[in-house]
Design an enzyme around this catalytic site. Structure first.
Site, PDB file in Angstrom:
ATOM      1  N   THR A 189       0.815  -1.211   0.000  1.00  0.00           N
ATOM      2  CA  THR A 189       0.000   0.000   0.000  1.00  0.00           C
ATOM      3  C   THR A 189       0.851   1.265   0.000  1.00  0.00           C
ATOM      4  O   THR A 189       2.046   1.234   0.287  1.00  0.00           O
ATOM      5  CB  THR A 189      -0.922   0.025   1.238  1.00  0.00           C
ATOM      6  OG1 THR A 189      -0.137   0.081   2.427  1.00  0.00           O
ATOM      7  CG2 THR A 189      -1.824  -1.194   1.280  1.00  0.00           C
ATOM      8  N   ASP A 190       0.201   2.360  -0.325  1.00  0.00           N
ATOM      9  CA  ASP A 190       0.866   3.664  -0.277  1.00  0.00           C
ATOM     10  C   ASP A 190       0.574   4.326   1.074  1.00  0.00           C
ATOM     11  O   ASP A 190       0.002   3.697   1.964  1.00  0.00           O
ATOM     12  CB  ASP A 190       0.419   4.536  -1.457  1.00  0.00           C
ATOM     13  CG  ASP A 190      -1.078   4.799  -1.482  1.00  0.00           C
ATOM     14  OD1 ASP A 190      -1.751   4.646  -0.431  1.00  0.00           O
ATOM     15  OD2 ASP A 190      -1.590   5.173  -2.549  1.00  0.00           O
ATOM     16  N   GLN A 191       0.922   5.582   1.226  1.00  0.00           N
ATOM     17  CA  GLN A 191       0.736   6.279   2.499  1.00  0.00           C
ATOM     18  C   GLN A 191      -0.733   6.461   2.884  1.00  0.00           C
ATOM     19  O   GLN A 191      -1.054   6.714   4.036  1.00  0.00           O
ATOM     20  CB  GLN A 191       1.428   7.638   2.469  1.00  0.00           C
ATOM     21  CG  GLN A 191       2.934   7.531   2.513  1.00  0.00           C
ATOM     22  CD  GLN A 191       3.594   8.899   2.558  1.00  0.00           C
ATOM     23  OE1 GLN A 191       3.041   9.884   2.088  1.00  0.00           O
ATOM     24  NE2 GLN A 191       4.787   8.950   3.122  1.00  0.00           N
TER      25      GLN A 191
END
Length: 138
Positions: free
Chosen positions: A15-17
């Site tokens: 996942t990203d931030q």
């Protein structure tokens, strides 16, 4: 038409931030879906590679609909969209844990000799795969 299903637990590293699956990871999940489909049909891609044959992606289309998030499970559905004895197009739908459509995609592949990258006829070189693909395709 045969549709294979593969469940994926979303890992934090995917996942990203924002906690949303990074877009390129869907390509990895599509590979997992293809591998599962091939295994469901009774084969192993690694066996083809042992014979000096690889199946590179020659085209890919992906459309993002809704995000999959960290902590969820995703469901990858994979099928053979088209197959002509030389090229194969796989179709994909990826769903969120709630059942929402997240991604639609296709990937096109051709089998080639690993050392020369010359295309081979699956029908001639792997007749069992050919027969299984003919039966399973859309």
């Amino acid at each position: 038409m045969y549709i294979s299903e593969k469940s994926i637990e979303v890992r934090y590293a995917e996942t990203d931030q924002m906690g949303v699956v990074y877009h390129a990871n869907y390509l990895v999940w599509m590979e997992l879906g293809r591998t599962k489909l091939i295994e469901d049909l009774g084969f192993k891609y690694a066996d083809m590679e042992k014979d000096g044959i690889i199946s590179p992606v020659i085209d890919i289309e992906i459309s993002y609909k809704s995000p999959v998030r960290y902590g969820e499970k995703a469901l990858v559905k994979t099928w053979i969209e088209s197959y002509d004895g030389l090229r194969v197009t796989y179709g994909y739908e990826i769903f969120t844990e709630k059942g929402d459509l997240s991604v639609t995609a296709i990937s096109k592949h051709v089998c080639v000799k690993k050392d020369t990258f010359r295309p081979i006829s699956v029908k001639r070189q792997f007749p069992e795969w050919h027969e299984a693909y003919e039966k399973a395709k859309k």
